[in-house]
Scaffold this active site. Sequence first.
Site, short mmCIF file in Angstrom:
data_model
loop_
_atom_site.label_atom_id
_atom_site.label_comp_id
_atom_site.label_asym_id
_atom_site.label_seq_id
_atom_site.Cartn_x
_atom_site.Cartn_y
_atom_site.Cartn_z
N HIS A 194 9.16 3.72 9.90
CA HIS A 194 7.86 4.38 9.72
C HIS A 194 8.03 5.87 9.91
CE1 HIS A 194 6.93 0.18 10.65
NE2 HIS A 194 5.89 0.37 9.84
N HIS A 211 1.20 2.21 -0.76
CA HIS A 211 1.03 1.43 0.48
C HIS A 211 -0.46 1.30 0.82
CE1 HIS A 211 2.41 -0.46 4.12
NE2 HIS A 211 2.04 0.51 4.93
N ASP A 216 7.34 3.66 5.85
CA ASP A 216 5.93 3.35 5.58
C ASP A 216 4.98 4.32 6.31
OD1 ASP A 216 6.99 1.22 4.27
OD2 ASP A 216 5.92 -0.31 5.42
N ASP A 217 3.75 4.28 5.86
CA ASP A 217 2.59 4.90 6.55
C ASP A 217 2.50 6.42 6.46
OD1 ASP A 217 2.08 2.30 7.26
OD2 ASP A 217 2.70 2.53 9.34
ZN ZN Z 1 1.96 0.21 7.04
#
Ligand code: ZN
Length: 420
Positions: free
Chosen positions: A377, A286, A236-237
Amino acid sequence: MWKKYLLLVYLFFLITGCFSKNKEIHIETIIEEKSHYKVSINYPKTGYSLLDDSLEKYIDNIYHFFIQNKNQENSLDTLEELNIDYTLYQNKQFFSITLFTSINDTSEIKTFNYNYIEDKFFSLKDLNNTKNIYSKANTILFHRFGNILEIEKIKENLNTELFSIDENNLYLYYQKNSISSNYQDIIIIDIPLKDINLKFNNLQKTSLEVSERKVNTEKVNKIIDTNSKVIALTFDDGPSYYTKDIIHILKENDAVATFFILGNKVKLYEDTLKLSIEYGNEIGNHTYNHKWLTKLNDEEIKKQIQDTQDIIEETLGITPTLFRPSYGSINKRVRNDIDLDIVLWNIDTMDWKYKSVDKIVDRAVRNASDGKIILMHETYSRTRDALSKIISILKEKEFTFVTISELKEIQNIRKQNGKQ
Ligand code: ZN
């Protein structure tokens, strides 16, 4: 003869000196999730220390102000959110960066206009006849916002020093409440550069980049034994400084993953993302700038998703079908607003919390079993550093790595087979 040699050496240094000026821009991402507050900060790092230092100083101040407030006992039970987003434009002379800060319902804007050839910040006065700019701005302002402007406030704040530039426009910003208390947001107006006789030399893409990588969107026939143990790595991110390394580690190990990315970073990492797709990885949505979705209204939620879909389609030529909510924050209303498949996880590496590579590896593999989804992440070097080991341990346990869409397909096939 030696003179010629010296000249050559001098020329060589001149040329390499020029090249070394081409610094790589990256986006720094800070995301923190606590029970009583959430933080998401995205800002550029340009490699020019004067500019980077002042961006960092500004962000540091806001962050510490926010956290200090949060840690006072009486505010522990109120849920609060700090979000800082950016826009960035670079041409052959300067950077123009805008930071948009919001803490709950308050918002603030800050602009950084920095000439990297001369190593100094510049103001509107350095650009042009400011009288001309303000007179154009006022015409637009009264035309668009005339009915809500307040004369008393205007006297003090009409000639704003907050501005940014892109290849087409000059933007002027008025802080929330500075010229109207009826308007609940920052006021932004755009003036076409040609209307104020401004022209800048835009950066051309180098020939290397122009030979644009095309993403092959045709499905590769990948044969996965539906009886084998499968597992899905998710990040993610991103994208981030570490994405390139992560996709190379995956490729070297014949593994794939799914990346849930933020819309506001897509443009800057275009080539890396295209390569990632070419390597067989999947891209999911996201949100645009990692807002706390359950606190937004329906329109704002839909905009977070759609802006991200749009920039991915426009930049990478693919349409994501998967969505992972920022902070994993979701409820019935958010679900209703989103048409994409919502993907959460079963295994949380907590790589945002644990600083040790071994701990992250252990958390990733300890409870691994068929069909699980692992959350990581791509904004931490320690996560990148843990990846090879995670892959090799899972391979030893005879797992096959699949993307989320592949996992869903396999689960469907198994379901059908089970029914027969
Ligand atoms: Zn996130």
